[in-house]
Design an enzyme around this catalytic site. Structure first.
Site, short mmCIF file in Angstrom:
data_model
loop_
_atom_site.label_atom_id
_atom_site.label_comp_id
_atom_site.label_asym_id
_atom_site.label_seq_id
_atom_site.Cartn_x
_atom_site.Cartn_y
_atom_site.Cartn_z
N ALA A 65 38.64 44.71 37.01
CA ALA A 65 38.21 43.99 35.82
C ALA A 65 38.78 44.69 34.59
O ALA A 65 38.89 45.92 34.57
CB ALA A 65 36.69 43.97 35.75
N GLY A 110 37.56 45.12 40.92
CA GLY A 110 37.78 43.68 40.98
C GLY A 110 39.11 43.32 41.62
O GLY A 110 39.27 42.22 42.16
N GLU A 113 38.45 43.38 45.18
CA GLU A 113 37.62 42.20 45.47
C GLU A 113 38.45 40.93 45.53
O GLU A 113 38.20 40.04 46.35
CB GLU A 113 36.52 42.07 44.42
CG GLU A 113 35.53 43.24 44.49
CD GLU A 113 34.32 43.04 43.61
OE1 GLU A 113 33.23 42.80 44.14
OE2 GLU A 113 34.46 43.12 42.38
N GLU A 133 33.25 51.29 41.14
CA GLU A 133 32.16 50.82 40.27
C GLU A 133 31.01 51.82 40.21
O GLU A 133 30.44 52.07 39.16
CB GLU A 133 31.63 49.46 40.75
CG GLU A 133 32.59 48.30 40.48
CD GLU A 133 33.63 48.09 41.57
OE1 GLU A 133 33.83 48.99 42.40
OE2 GLU A 133 34.25 47.01 41.59
N1 DAK Z 1 41.27 47.44 32.40
C1 DAK Z 1 42.05 47.40 31.29
N2 DAK Z 1 43.22 48.05 31.18
C2 DAK Z 1 43.63 48.79 32.22
C3 DAK Z 1 42.86 48.88 33.41
C4 DAK Z 1 41.64 48.15 33.48
N3 DAK Z 1 40.88 48.11 34.58
N4 DAK Z 1 43.52 49.69 34.25
C5 DAK Z 1 44.64 50.07 33.62
N5 DAK Z 1 44.70 49.53 32.41
C6 DAK Z 1 45.77 49.70 31.41
C7 DAK Z 1 45.66 51.06 30.75
O1 DAK Z 1 44.72 51.02 29.69
C8 DAK Z 1 47.08 51.25 30.28
O2 DAK Z 1 47.27 50.47 29.11
P1 DAK Z 1 47.87 51.14 27.76
O3 DAK Z 1 46.97 52.27 27.48
O4 DAK Z 1 49.26 51.58 28.17
O5 DAK Z 1 47.84 50.03 26.76
C9 DAK Z 1 47.91 50.61 31.37
O6 DAK Z 1 47.03 49.72 32.06
C10 DAK Z 1 48.43 51.61 32.38
O7 DAK Z 1 47.34 52.38 32.87
P2 DAK Z 1 47.35 53.96 32.90
O8 DAK Z 1 48.17 54.52 31.78
O9 DAK Z 1 45.93 54.41 33.00
O10 DAK Z 1 48.13 54.24 34.27
P3 DAK Z 1 47.93 55.47 35.26
O11 DAK Z 1 49.00 55.36 36.27
O12 DAK Z 1 47.83 56.76 34.51
O13 DAK Z 1 46.54 55.23 35.98
C11 DAK Z 1 44.87 53.91 37.12
C12 DAK Z 1 46.37 54.11 36.79
C13 DAK Z 1 44.73 52.58 37.90
C14 DAK Z 1 44.39 55.05 38.00
C15 DAK Z 1 44.08 53.89 35.80
O14 DAK Z 1 44.70 52.95 34.94
C16 DAK Z 1 42.65 53.51 36.00
O15 DAK Z 1 41.84 54.32 36.47
N6 DAK Z 1 42.33 52.28 35.61
C17 DAK Z 1 40.98 51.80 35.67
C18 DAK Z 1 40.62 51.44 37.08
C19 DAK Z 1 39.20 50.93 37.15
O16 DAK Z 1 38.26 51.71 37.03
N7 DAK Z 1 39.11 49.62 37.22
C20 DAK Z 1 37.86 48.94 37.06
C21 DAK Z 1 37.21 48.93 38.37
S1 DAK Z 1 35.57 48.38 38.16
C22 DAK Z 1 30.21 43.63 37.53
C23 DAK Z 1 31.08 42.85 38.31
C24 DAK Z 1 32.41 43.20 38.45
C25 DAK Z 1 32.85 44.36 37.86
C26 DAK Z 1 32.01 45.13 37.11
C27 DAK Z 1 30.70 44.78 36.93
N8 DAK Z 1 28.81 43.29 37.33
C28 DAK Z 1 28.13 42.42 38.33
C29 DAK Z 1 28.08 43.87 36.22
C30 DAK Z 1 34.19 44.81 38.09
C31 DAK Z 1 34.40 46.12 37.98
C32 DAK Z 1 35.67 46.71 38.22
O17 DAK Z 1 36.69 46.10 38.47
#
Ligand code: DAK
Length: 253
Positions: A65, A110, A113, A133
């Site tokens: 997400a 997500g 998912e 998450e």
């Molecule tokens: N959202 C927005 N932008 C993201 C992103 C994300 N999830 N993941 C990466 N990006 C963006 C980064 O901000 C960066 O953009 P700029 O800063 O260059 O503008 C670009 O993508 C490249 O990312 P990195 O520079 O961080 O790249 P790295 O290789 O250093 O790291 C990484 C890659 C995948 C390890 C890192 O980007 C990372 O940890 N990203 C976040 C992963 C994450 O935690 N995703 C969310 C999972 S939780 C719910 C229902 C559904 C959900 C939640 C609640 N409820 C019922 C309440 C869903 C939750 C999720 O999906």
């Protein structure tokens, strides 16, 4: 073709939906959800494809997400976004199209998912799956809690969700999270070859197979529906020609 968040191309009876936000590692926001749903609407209306392949542009399948988008949501707007992510998963799952996720790079939260909502998954050995998450203080909310345990069993599903650790593509293959594992850089071509092969199967039979797989085995409904489905499939010209060919081969021996 398609919106600015996704691209749609067709190769014969295979539709390729590419998540097209590589600068954000294909993170899912509301616009991407809407774009995926509208692609499905169009493909189902056209009816000229039988297999849908979902891939990610750039170095990730999908990093989950969009955390920046979600930060701006609360209360009702957050609920609406989460419901929209659910609709995406359900539309893929219930679609008459057979879906294959081609996973390279990250498939987190997500993103994992989304892959789980597909009927089958192929990934590179170097892909990186995870459900972070809980480490963020939440739980997967877009279908993983309902789908993951069917693939890997309830105990392992809970372990993956509670620990929130990442695993590579090889491990994902070992535990049954994905159907096939290929080498680094090979996911797109391998998934497309697989999709092309499967797209030669009769699309109505694919649709019935998907539906029947979801029927509960107990009770009277499954055998009745299976009987109806088999009788419809076997009255088709394709089945009769194939079965006739097989039987005439036997007769001539
Ligand atoms: N959202 C927005 N932008 C993201 C992103 C994300 N999830 N993941 C990466 N990006 C963006 C980064 O901000 C960066 O953009 P700029 O800063 O260059 O503008 C670009 O993508 C490249 O990312 P990195 O520079 O961080 O790249 P790295 O290789 O250093 O790291 C990484 C890659 C995948 C390890 C890192 O980007 C990372 O940890 N990203 C976040 C992963 C994450 O935690 N995703 C969310 C999972 S939780 C719910 C229902 C559904 C959900 C939640 C609640 N409820 C019922 C309440 C869903 C939750 C999720 O999906």
């Amino acid at each position: 073709m398609a919106g600015y968040r996704v691209k749609l191309t067709r190769e014969g009876r295979v539709a390729i939906l590419s998540l097209a936000r590589p600068d954000a590692l294909n993170a899912i926001d509301r616009a991407m959800c809407d774009a995926i749903v509208s692609v499905l609407d169009r493909l189902e209306e056209d009816g000229d494809c039988s297999v849908l392949m979902i891939a990610g542009e750039g170095r990730a399948f999908c990093a989950g997400a969009d955390l920046k988008h979600m930060r701006a949501l609360a209360g009702e707007s957050l609920r609406r976004f989460i419901e929209r992510t659910w609709i995406v998963g359900e539309r893929i799952e219930r679609s008459p199209l057979l879906s294959i996720a081609a996973v390279q790079g990250f498939a987190l939260g997500g993103g994992a998912e989304l892959a789980l909502a597909c009927d089958m998954r192929l990934c590179e050995s170097t892909a990186m799956f995870g459900f972070p998450e809980m480490t963020l203080g939440s739980v997967p909310g877009s279908g993983a809690m309902q789908r993951l345990h069917r693939l890997v069993g309830p105990a392992r599903a809970l372990e993956l969700v509670v620990e929130g650790k990442r695993m590579d593509g090889n491990r994902a293959g070992e535990i049954g999270l994905v159907n096939r594992v290929v080498g680094h850089g090979e996911a797109f071509d391998a998934a497309l070859a697989w999709a092309r092969d499967l797209s030669e199967r009769p699309s109505e039979a694919i649709r019935y197979a998907k539906t029947c797989m979801r029927l509960p085995a107990d009770g009277a409904v499954a055998p009745m529906v299976q009987g109806m489905v088999s009788s419809i499939c076997q009255s088709g010209a394709g089945y009769r020609a194939n079965a006739g060919q097989f039987l005439s081969g036997k007769d001539s021996r």
